[in-house]
Design an enzyme around this catalytic site. Structure first.
Site, PDB file in Angstrom:
ATOM      1  N   GLY A 223       0.764  -1.246   0.000  1.00  0.00           N
ATOM      2  CA  GLY A 223       0.000   0.000   0.000  1.00  0.00           C
ATOM      3  C   GLY A 223       0.788   1.284   0.000  1.00  0.00           C
ATOM      4  CD  GLU A 273       0.958  -9.023   2.055  1.00  0.00           C
ATOM      5  OE1 GLU A 273      -0.010  -8.418   1.557  1.00  0.00           O
ATOM      6  OE2 GLU A 273       0.823  -9.922   2.895  1.00  0.00           O
ATOM      7  N   PRO A 274       4.745  -4.926  -0.725  1.00  0.00           N
ATOM      8  CG  PRO A 274       6.914  -4.082  -0.985  1.00  0.00           C
ATOM      9  CD  PRO A 274       6.136  -5.152  -0.282  1.00  0.00           C
ATOM     10  NE  ARG A 276      -0.237   2.123  -6.083  1.00  0.00           N
ATOM     11  CZ  ARG A 276      -1.375   2.026  -6.783  1.00  0.00           C
ATOM     12  NH1 ARG A 276      -1.449   2.571  -7.968  1.00  0.00           N
ATOM     13  NH2 ARG A 276      -2.423   1.396  -6.288  1.00  0.00           N
ATOM     14  NE  ARG A 312      -3.037   2.511 -11.537  1.00  0.00           N
ATOM     15  CZ  ARG A 312      -2.991   3.708 -11.027  1.00  0.00           C
ATOM     16  NH1 ARG A 312      -2.459   4.697 -11.704  1.00  0.00           N
ATOM     17  NH2 ARG A 312      -3.454   3.937  -9.825  1.00  0.00           N
ATOM     18  CE1 TYR A 316      -8.782   0.955  -9.690  1.00  0.00           C
ATOM     19  CE2 TYR A 316      -6.971   1.146 -11.242  1.00  0.00           C
ATOM     20  CZ  TYR A 316      -7.771   0.374 -10.423  1.00  0.00           C
ATOM     21  OH  TYR A 316      -7.540  -0.973 -10.337  1.00  0.00           O
ATOM     22  CB  CYS A 342     -15.017   2.677 -30.665  1.00  0.00           C
ATOM     23  SG  CYS A 342     -14.083   2.442 -32.163  1.00  0.00           S
ATOM     24  CD  GLU A 343     -15.645   1.622 -24.066  1.00  0.00           C
ATOM     25  OE1 GLU A 343     -16.102   2.330 -23.141  1.00  0.00           O
ATOM     26  OE2 GLU A 343     -15.630   0.394 -24.044  1.00  0.00           O
ATOM     27  CE1 TYR A 371      -1.772  -3.836  -8.597  1.00  0.00           C
ATOM     28  CE2 TYR A 371      -0.763  -1.762  -7.922  1.00  0.00           C
ATOM     29  CZ  TYR A 371      -1.150  -3.063  -7.631  1.00  0.00           C
ATOM     30  OH  TYR A 371      -0.916  -3.569  -6.382  1.00  0.00           O
TER      31      TYR A 371
HETATM   32  N1  LLP Z   1      -1.230  -7.062  -0.432  1.00  0.00           N
HETATM   33  C1  LLP Z   1      -2.538  -7.237  -0.687  1.00  0.00           C
HETATM   34  C2  LLP Z   1      -3.294  -8.192   0.123  1.00  0.00           C
HETATM   35  C3  LLP Z   1      -3.164  -6.510  -1.725  1.00  0.00           C
HETATM   36  O1  LLP Z   1      -4.450  -6.680  -1.952  1.00  0.00           O
HETATM   37  C4  LLP Z   1      -2.402  -5.596  -2.496  1.00  0.00           C
HETATM   38  C5  LLP Z   1      -3.018  -4.840  -3.595  1.00  0.00           C
HETATM   39  C6  LLP Z   1      -1.041  -5.469  -2.201  1.00  0.00           C
HETATM   40  C7  LLP Z   1      -0.497  -6.195  -1.161  1.00  0.00           C
HETATM   41  C8  LLP Z   1      -0.145  -4.540  -2.966  1.00  0.00           C
HETATM   42  O2  LLP Z   1      -0.530  -3.221  -2.847  1.00  0.00           O
HETATM   43  P1  LLP Z   1       0.423  -2.026  -3.363  1.00  0.00           P
HETATM   44  O3  LLP Z   1       1.662  -2.045  -2.541  1.00  0.00           O
HETATM   45  O4  LLP Z   1       0.695  -2.252  -4.796  1.00  0.00           O
HETATM   46  O5  LLP Z   1      -0.398  -0.801  -3.139  1.00  0.00           O
HETATM   47  N2  LLP Z   1      -5.130  -1.828  -9.648  1.00  0.00           N
HETATM   48  C9  LLP Z   1      -5.089  -0.799  -8.623  1.00  0.00           C
HETATM   49  C10 LLP Z   1      -4.435  -1.289  -7.350  1.00  0.00           C
HETATM   50  C11 LLP Z   1      -5.063  -2.530  -6.769  1.00  0.00           C
HETATM   51  C12 LLP Z   1      -4.377  -3.014  -5.515  1.00  0.00           C
HETATM   52  C13 LLP Z   1      -4.895  -4.339  -5.090  1.00  0.00           C
HETATM   53  N3  LLP Z   1      -4.240  -4.927  -3.939  1.00  0.00           N
HETATM   54  C14 LLP Z   1      -4.399   0.421  -9.201  1.00  0.00           C
HETATM   55  O6  LLP Z   1      -4.041   0.406 -10.381  1.00  0.00           O
HETATM   56  O7  LLP Z   1      -4.255   1.441  -8.516  1.00  0.00           O
END
Ligand code: LLP
Length: 431
Positions: A223, A273-274, A276, A312, A316, A342-343, A371
């Protein structure tokens, strides 16, 4: 490596990732968490390219996976299943069996029916399956509604008030080994406060569970947010230098300094669990301008990438910085950057001040490493794009551009429609 060279070599649209940035981000987070006993598990969903996974595996990364497919990718890339945690609300029996056989470190479970299913599969295989329950700490992450996960409005995890009863019941299951506790409150968090709040809530719980059941680890999820928007957005004429100077709002140093004291007192191995944070700003989507079209009061820059390649902005309302690859002098023009699909939703930016560009110019959509490619589709029967990985002055394709025929290769015309007949061509020259 100049993006221009890569575009000439591999064509566009093209995702380009930087090994240096990937490793830099991994190392920054990994070393900020030291001397805590910890493991960084890269969230494969953010970017599952084998080249990216192998790069991180060699740096010592573990992986956070959400499907059999992702686990098989990690293995194909040379990653270690015993450093993998398996998340997700809907794991199938087949996926559970495969993961147990591979010896994964832990299932991060999201419900009691799932514990029951894992117990049953482990019994059949004659072993004990390692499990961590995902606690929902009911903390608002202040992020986009589609990527917030830590409140009771979401499908994720088990309410913090119910967790101890769930562990008590799970501890009576013969084929379940309670190995950890997990949480994840959302993605693209740009402040440390929600992380602190969640860890403060969960740490005492982790300590109690550790005493009772001998847990090994606490995972605090992913996150960590990244900078998507730098000085370019403000129309700062120094944008090309300013964007390099932009600092992450939430640095690994702040993150670690805030959370380490709380985590140290838990006395467990800490997992993060990074996704992004590691790969987001290590990737760009390079695209070529097809046309510039002025209509009414608008200036449309039509490029060869589209929402199927990077969804994205459409999905979003996400902001991605857009820069011409050759620096352009002169005034900024308010432009909509759009794809050929075409959107009306097929856009990358609206009313964005951009230098004047022309047909054939290359532009880059920045912060597209996470992503991006993983969320692409074949919509409009567009081929999945190529991906390249740069390493110093070398670059290689780490995914070939899909051939058009591959898109429908597994489709069939049903038998009742008969064999496909060769279409008769209308004879030429006749009226
Ligand atoms: N751990 C779990 C349980 C998760 O569900 C996620 C992301 C992560 C770790 C990794 O999160 P990060 O560090 O990448 O923020 N498609 C969306 C983001 C969806 C995230 C889903 N879960 C976007 O493009 O912003």
């Amino acid at each position: 490596m100049a993006l221009e060279t890569l575009a000439a070599r591999y064509g566009t649209p093209l995702y380009v990732y930087s090994t240096h940035t990937l490793l830099d981000h991994f190392t920054k987070l990994d070393s900020a968490l030291a001397p805590l006993d910890h493991l960084v598990c890269f969230a494969v969903k953010a970017n599952s390219n084998l080249g990216v996974l192998r790069t991180l595996a060699e740096a010592g990364s573990g992986f956070d996976i959400v499907s059999e497919g992702e686990l098989r990718r990690v293995i194909a890339a040379g990653g270690d299943p015993t450093r993998c945690v398996f998340a997700g609300v809907g794991k199938s029996e087949r996926e559970i069996e495969f993961a147990i056989r591979q010896g994964i470190y832990s299932f991060n479970v999201e419900s009691e029916p799932e514990i029951e299913r894992i117990d049953r599969v482990a019994k059949r295989l004659g072993c004990r399956a390692p499990v961590a329950v995902r606690v929902n700490p009911n903390v608002d992450a202040h992020t986009h509604a589609k990527i917030t996960t830590g409140t009771y409005e979401n499908k994720f995890g088990i309410a913090i008030e119910q967790i101890e009863a769930v562990y008590a019941r799970a501890s009576r299951r013969r084929n379940i080994q309670l190995r950890g506790l997990q949480m994840h409150i959302g993605s693209q968090l740009t402040e440390v406060a929600p992380f602190r709040q969640a860890v403060e809530k969960v740490a005492p719980l982790a300590r109690r569970l550790h005493e009772k059941y001998g847990l090994e680890f606490l995972s605090i999820g992913g996150g960590i947010g990244i900078v998507y928007q730098s000085a370019l957005a403000s129309g700062d004429p120094r944008w090309w230098t300013a964007s390099k100077e932009a600092k992450s709002i939430l640095t690994p140093a702040t993150y670690a300094a805030t959370l380490k004291p709380l985590l140290q007192s838990v006395g467990l191995r800490i997992l993060v669990e990074p996704g992004r944070f590691i790969v987001g700003n290590a990737g760009a989507l390079v695209t070529r301008v097809e046309f510039v079209k002025r209509t009414g009061s608008k200036n449309f820059v039509i490029v060869d990438a589209a929402m199927n390649d990077l969804i994205r902005p459409a999905f979003y309302d996400a902001y991605h910085e857009i820069v011409p690859i050759r620096r352009k002098a002169g005034a900024m023009i308010s432009s909509d950057v759009v794809g050929p699909i075409c959107e009306s939703g097929d856009y990358f930016a609206k009313n964005r001040p951009l230098p004047k560009v022309r047909e054939g110019d290359l532009i880059a959509l920045l912060s597209a490493g996470a992503y991006g490619a993983v969320m692409s589709s074949n919509y409009n029967s567009r081929a999945l794009v190529a991906e390249a990985l740069v390493h110093g002055d070398q670059a290689e394709l780490v995914r070939e551009r899909q051939e058009l025929e591959e898109i429908w290769a597994r489709e069939r015309v049903p038998s009742w429609l008969g064999r496909q007949k060769a279409k008769k061509r209308p004879a030429r020259g006749r009226a």
